[in-house]
Design an enzyme around this catalytic site. Structure first.
Site, mmCIF file in Angstrom:
data_model
loop_
_atom_site.group_PDB
_atom_site.id
_atom_site.type_symbol
_atom_site.label_atom_id
_atom_site.label_comp_id
_atom_site.label_asym_id
_atom_site.label_seq_id
_atom_site.Cartn_x
_atom_site.Cartn_y
_atom_site.Cartn_z
ATOM 1 N N GLN A 221 -78.697 -37.396 -57.724
ATOM 2 C CA GLN A 221 -78.658 -37.085 -59.143
ATOM 3 C C GLN A 221 -79.918 -36.334 -59.574
ATOM 4 O O GLN A 221 -79.994 -35.882 -60.727
ATOM 5 C CB GLN A 221 -78.543 -38.372 -59.972
ATOM 6 N N ARG A 368 -76.120 -47.088 -65.100
ATOM 7 C CA ARG A 368 -75.846 -46.704 -66.484
ATOM 8 C C ARG A 368 -76.686 -47.527 -67.440
ATOM 9 O O ARG A 368 -76.207 -47.962 -68.482
ATOM 10 C CB ARG A 368 -74.359 -46.904 -66.772
ATOM 11 N N CYS A 369 -77.961 -47.729 -67.073
ATOM 12 C CA CYS A 369 -78.753 -48.715 -67.797
ATOM 13 C C CYS A 369 -79.771 -48.075 -68.713
ATOM 14 O O CYS A 369 -80.412 -48.787 -69.465
ATOM 15 C CB CYS A 369 -79.478 -49.625 -66.822
ATOM 16 N N GLU A 738 -74.288 -43.518 -71.478
ATOM 17 C CA GLU A 738 -74.399 -44.919 -71.094
ATOM 18 C C GLU A 738 -74.201 -45.900 -72.233
ATOM 19 O O GLU A 738 -74.162 -47.109 -72.013
ATOM 20 C CB GLU A 738 -75.774 -45.160 -70.451
#
Lengths: 793, 183, 290
Positions: A221, A368-369, A738
């Site tokens: 990513q 996704r934090c 997110e």
């Protein structure tokens, strides 16, 4: 004569996705689809034990298998100073174990062979002699007197503590608590969960001795961060490293860290002078790569009788596994946990945080934090629910009492962030109206009389995205700006490259929409590329919902730079001065004579054929964007559930989502992000987690035990929208990737706990498995779920 | 294919590795290969025939990313050996579109934003095709049930369901005009 | 993900298959493969040879016989049973279990008989067979034999089949009256293994139970035959006391382990709850028909 923005695929257009064209034909280009001439295959042998000394490794039987080319051990890597590598949090991580294994699944050897089947045969043939050591599976055990020191490889490390950190105003908070009418306290564990994109990690390392260049195709990513890290670790000059992230089958933070497998494939390629492909299997991915969460909370709210929150106290214990490998802004040991309570007007707050090592896979910040914001907001909304219940106050009323009002912005949050915009009350009301809050409460009472348990749960939050401004945010000292490079060709078509890296968020579609908005070039005339460090401008990649806030802003800014140059060209073509030029979407015109104008395409052609004297030809530029502040989307999620009192099974009746993420570039894509996030929220609330037994065996290390919900269990979602533009973002967007994963879990958990209200149980740790819910109903006690899992001996 | 050159193991390397010839139809075309029995069907398709649209997403037969149609039925190609497919017909995602047209399922997935990263999508579409071949007018529940062997991490399924219902409607064609009275 | 090497044969007759198994000690039968192949991919199983029986004709039939028994051939897939239009009427228990086995895709390959032979304590079909007092017909080099399922399953993942014997058919005896029943399974999601499951079969004449059987999934080292609980229903009119008694006895017959799916007590409680629910569903269905 301005173009219709939606028609050309500008902001607000639910433009159908460009990337779909290849995906629906099965023509995606994922790492495992790539084949290079002479390519070999690598498989990793992993430790079956959570904590053990390695006595010996016998690789001779592996070498005897035809087709096995090389076996790498920790000893081989140590001889090249590669057995350990630096992590993104200033710790070190073993690439291949040398003295010990420190978690079940840790990499011990790897085999490179002609095909992956033979490589696996090779792994099976290796004999490793382990001497087991007692494993530690939770922070309480890690801090016990006499607990084995897991990181005895680190000089000066004589316990299992990684950090002690604090933020906020201790004295003010203590005073607030002393003056409170009520102190509401709740403890819980946010269990270890794993991002688990369907595509696991993998790399193809290709070192070409004739050019001294290393190319690595990789599931990353953040390819530029990887290039820097590889340069550091492998001691290859940065300009001779090319990282290519092709299509990624999801990321969710799992594909940010630099994993041992990548490093092994690189060394193998250098030694064998052939491309080496490593494709991780799902079990390897779940058991060893960057998980998320595994944080314990002790939370307290000091409240006044009328419901006003006077102070917040939080203590977190985070379990980082065997190595502190988290990717997070370097100043914040527990990420942005202190973003908690940002949507509430609370005068005092204090957070203390301790991180420990355990015999588990390394990580914590992922999934996704937004850098621990999932934990922060879950804890926040669970504390809020408990406090409202303790006070005997309605959940919506309690939130209304404390939510920041529209007129309060800009507002310092309890821990010192600066929020700048929002309509929190409006979002909450919209959600309550949509779910039929008052009616449902009546229904709930009536149902209870008939033995049925219904519940409703609210979760409201604002979260900081786009970390962040260079004053405060960096990873390993590299600032967290992002970039965009735009080249407009002579016929007005364009190519855009950014430092972000899409993994399904649709950047090829949405970035073009921003350019279309700024320049009036139809989105379909703009090609978007990301992921190749040889061609893309430097960026910090896509995670933590940072792309729209930062890279998206860079896209806007670079488009404006181009528009500024095109404006001068227009003035030249129209033979007027700059000051007499006005702009409407797609064209410049002479002020007062709107029919006298030139299109952006005509300006592009002129950039190559007719520039004013003294101007460089060409029409391209690069922008690096350092966000002045974080952005602050807000969400209100409300769930209604029914709990079966006989089995503890619960079903979602409805889920209403109200999201305010500022200006929406592509509404269809925004909604897709929300629904995906809500599904992960539902997954964590209901079935998905990783735990450990007392021997350190991982439960949840494969898809039989690590449960992702299917289309059958996953509820439907009702989505609503409020738009409060971000005041500092060039197009007013805030980011959304997110939000639902951050705010969603509390809605489900609050709903189930609401159904259990009156039983005495105030908390059940996620996931709210049927047996846990049933036990809470029967005993009226809080149910903890932290490891080790209780089994019969 | 060319038989101008095929590398084989040198004589010094003993080769008592069993191989079997398989012949099967793949997307309507007859193809053959010599394979080891242990080669999974998914790998024959991906590495052998270079049809990389079929993906592998797990190692425990749970995720369904590898779903193909086998004699018209959805199967997880990671849980079959290539040798079993001898004499049978396989359809992969590459066989959905004709040379000139996308399959309505593919169109539906694009139109209804039924994919994000695209990794589960081929398997998801093959399961959807099997459903619509058998049941041209499914309810939402029937769609969710039929797809419950395919995991998706990105979309939350809601748009996938919409995509399949979109495709079902297109495949059923326009409703016949209602008869009017008095004619 | 990658199994170890093996030899492969695809015989076209039962005799040929048996001969291959006889000649190769370390050979296994491959039918649906949806349990065997995953084990081979994790290298929990590595047979030296697979004998693929999918090309043997005549093994894929299922249906009611003239004597009232129901037969399911070795190559009948779960999906065939799930989609059968006639099955719910004749064999409601089998019909209600069929769509709960694994997931829709696995069901197109996996077989009923193969699942019983796999003898996984968390297998659904073995419980159904126990409840229905079914038997397995197997062929070996010495001919055919019929083994009641309670004798057939010998332990976790163990049956009494000789290594060169092939199960070719499951037989469910004719109902003593009208067959009713159901299967309930607590799974956290589609495709999950059971936390606990109950297969309950009732043969009824009007409102009296002539015969009953209860099989329990996932609550012991092997499928559990809750025979005492079933016996408690025989002769009853499914009155409250009889049902409560049966539920209690079924829970006592269970021998679950506490693990990440729940405590042993919880699983026993689910067993009892499901016994009552299946019976309540049967009674509700009867009322609807009446």
């Amino acid at each position: 004569m301005a173009l219709d923005e939606v028609k050309i695929g500008g902001l607000g257009a639910s433009r159908r996705r460009v990337e779909d064209n290849r995906f629906i034909r099965g023509k995606g280009n994922y790492v495992d689809d790539i084949v290079l001439p002479g390519m070999l295959h690598m498989e990793i042998l992993r430790s079956p034990l959570a904590h053990a000394e390695i006595k010996s490794i016998d690789t001779s039987a592996a070498y005897a298998i035809p087709g096995v080319r090389m076996v790498m051990t920790g000893e081989m890597m140590a001889a090249r100073n590669l057995a350990w590598m630096p992590t993104l949090s200033y710790d070190t991580q073993a690439v291949l174990a040398t003295d010990k294994v420190r978690f079940q699944g840790q990499e011990v050897c790897c085999v490179i062979a002609d095909d992956p089947y033979i490589a696996k045969d090779g792994c099976e043939a290796i004999v490793v002699d382990y001497e087991p050591l007692p494993p530690i599976v939770n922070p309480m055990q890690a801090r016990e007197d006499g607990a084995p020191v897991i990181r005895d490889d680190k000089v000066g490390q004589d316990n299992n503590v990684i950090f002690d950190w604090e933020v906020g105003d201790k004295d003010g908070t203590d005073k607030a608590f002393a003056e409170a009418d009520l102190v509401s306290e709740i403890s819980m564990h946010y269990p270890r969960s794993h991002p688990s994109p369907i595509e696991s990690c993998g790399s193809i390392a290709d070192y070409d001795r004739s050019t001294s260049k290393l190319t690595v195709y990789m599931t990353s990513q953040a390819p530029h961060i990887v290039r820097a890290a590889v340069s550091l670790v492998a001691e290859i000059p940065e300009h001779m490293i090319r990282i290519v992230s092709p299509d990624l089958g999801g990321g969710f933070g799992n594909k940010v860290p630099v994993y041992p497998g990548y490093v092994m494939s690189i060394l193998a390629s250098i030694l064998l002078e052939r491309p080496v492909k490593w494709i991780e299997d799902k079990s390897g991915n779940l058991i060893s790569t960057g998980f998320g969460r595994d944080v314990y909370l002790k939370g307290q709210l000091a409240v006044r009788n009328d419901g006003k929150i006077l102070g917040v106290r939080m203590h977190t214990d985070s379990d980082h596994g065997a190595f502190f490998s988290d990717a997070q802004p370097s100043k914040f040991k527990i990420g942005l946990m202190h973003a908690a309570f940002a949507c509430y007007d609370v005068p005092h707050a204090h957070l203390t945080a301790q991180g420990v090592y355990t015999n588990k896979a390394p990580g914590g910040v992922a999934y996704r934090c937004s850098f621990r914001i999932t934990e922060a907001m879950f804890f926040q909304e669970r504390m809020v629910q408990a406090a409202a219940d303790d006070l005997g106050m309605d959940q919506a009323e309690f939130r209304r009492m404390n939510l920041v009002k529209d007129d309060d912005f800009p507002k310092r949050t309890p821990f010192g962030f600066l929020t700048d915009s929002g309509q929190y009350e409006k979002c909450l009301q919209l959600g309550l109206d949509a779910i039929g809050y008052d009616d449902f409460k009546k229904q709930k009472e009536e149902a209870k009389a008939r033995g049925r348990l219904l519940g409703i749960g609210i979760s409201t939050m604002t979260e900081p995205l786009g970390a962040g401004n260079s004053r405060e945010y960096d990873i390993l000292g590299i600032k967290m700006f992002d970039s965009a490079e735009l080249r407009v060709h002579m016929t007005g078509k364009a190519i855009l490259r950014t430092g972000a890296k899409t993994q399904g968020q649709g950047h090829e579609t949405t970035w073009a929409q921003i350019v279309a908005h700024e320049l009036g070039i139809p989105a379909e005339d703009i090609i978007v590329e990301e992921g190749d460090t040889d061609t893309a401008p430097f960026g910090m990649g896509t995670y933590a919902s940072r792309s729209t806030p930062v890279a998206g802003a860079a896209v806007s800014m670079v488009s404006r730079k181009i528009r500024a140059k095109a404006r001068k060209i227009a003035a030249h073509l129209l033979e007027v001065s700059d000051e007499d030029i006005d702009w409407e979407l797609g064209r410049f015109y002479v002020r007062g004579a709107q029919d006298r104008g030139v299109t952006i395409q005509e300006c592009a052609m002129a950039a190559y054929s007719n520039v004013p004297d003294g101007m460089e030809p060409g029409l391209d530029n690069t922008a690096y964007y350092d966000p002045p502040n974080l952005t602050w989307p807000f969400a209100c999620y409300i769930a209604t559930v029914e709990v079966d009192p006989e089995t503890g099974v619960w079903d979602v009746l409805r889920l209403v989502a109200v999201d305010d993420c500022g200006v929406r570039i592509n509404p269809m894509i925004v909604e897709g992000q929300i629904m995906g996030g809500l599904t992960e929220a539902y997954a964590m609330a209901s079935m998905q987690f990783i735990t450990f037994d007392e021997d350190g065996n991982c439960v949840g290390g494969n898809y039989m035990d690590y449960l992702l919900p299917t289309a059958w269990e996953t509820p439907g979602f009702e989505l609503h929208e409020v738009v409060t533009p971000c005041p500092h973002h060039p197009i007013g967007a805030k980011g959304i990737g997110e939000c639902a994963t951050v705010g969603g879990p509390a809605a489900f958990v609050n709903a189930v706990m609401d159904a259990l209200k009156g039983t005495g149980a105030r908390n059940i740790d996620m996931p709210l498995l049927p047996d846990r819910v049933y036990e809470a109903l029967q005993t009226g006690k809080d149910i903890f779920g932290h490891p080790p899992v209780k089994t019969d001996s | 294919m060319t038989s101008l050159f095929e590398e084989v193991p040198p004589t010094a390397v003993s080769s008592d590795i069993p191989t079997t010839r398989v012949e099967l139809k793949v997307n309507g075309e007859t193809r053959a290969a010599n394979v080891e029995p242990r080669l999974l069907l998914a790998h024959l398709l991906r590495s052998g025939f270079k049809l990389t649209g079929t993906h592998t997403g797990c190692d425990t037969t749970n995720c369904g990313a590898c779903t193909v149609l086998y004699d018209g039925q959805p199967v997880k190609s990671c849980t079959m050996f290539a040798v079993q497919a001898n004499g049978h017909e396989v359809m992969t995602v590459e066989g959905l579109a004709t040379s000139s047209e996308l399959h309505p399922i593919q169109e539906g997935f694009k139109d209804e934003h039924g994919l994000q990263c695209g990794f589960c999508t081929p398997g998801m579409m093959m399961s959807a095709k099997a459903l619509l071949d058998e049941n041209p007018n499914p309810t939402e529940d029937e769609v969710r049930w039929a797809l419950s062997g395919n995991l998706c991490r990105c979309t939350g399924y809601q748009n996938i369901v919409k995509a399949v219902l979109w495709a079902a409607e297109k495949m059923r064609g326009p409703e016949p005009a209602a008869e009017t009275e008095g004619e | 993900m990658y199994p170890s090497r093996f030899n492969y044969e695809a015989p076209t007759s039962l005799d040929e298959a048996i001969a291959l198994l006889t000649a190769n000690e370390d050979a296994k039968v491959l039918a649906g493969g949806q349990s065997l192949i995953p084990m081979m991919k994790l290298r929990f199983a590595d047979p030296a040879m697979l004998v693929d029986i999918n090309n043997i004709p005549g093994l894929d039939k299922h249906g009611k016989e003239s004597d009232g028994s129901y037969r399911i051939g070795a190559l009948v897939r779960h999906a065939h049973l799930e989609k059968s239009k006639s099955l719910p009427e004749h064999q409601p228990l089998i019909a209600s279990a069929a769509h709960l086995v694994a997931d829709p895709i696995v069901r197109t390959r996996g077989t009923f008989v193969g699942s019983v032979c796999h003898a996984d304590p968390q297998g659904d079909w073995a419980s159904v067979m126990v409840a229905l007092r079914g038997s397995i017909i197997s062929h070996g080099p010495n001919g055919k034999r019929t083994t009641p399922v309670t004798d057939f399953v010998a332990g976790p993942f163990q049956t009494v089949l000789a290594h060169n014997e092939i199960a070719i058919e499951a037989v469910i005896p004719a109902a003593k009256g009208t067959r009713a029943g159901g299967y309930l399974k607590l799974e956290r999601r589609v495709g999950d293994f059971a936390t606990a499951g109950v297969a309950l079969a009732l043969d009824m004449s009007e409102s009296t139970v002539n015969d009953a059987g209860i099989g329990l999934t996932g609550v012991g080292a092997q499928t559990i035959n809750a025979s005492e609980a079933a016996a408690a229903l025989i002769g009853s009119a499914l009155d409250n006391d009889a049902v409560e008694n049966a539920a209690r006895l079924a829970a006592e017959a269970a021998n679950p382990r506490s693990d990440h799916r729940g405590s042993a007590d919880y699983k026993r409680h689910v067993i009892a709850t499901f016994v009552k629910r299946i019976i309540a569903n049967v009674q509700h269905a009867e009322m609807q028909v009446a």
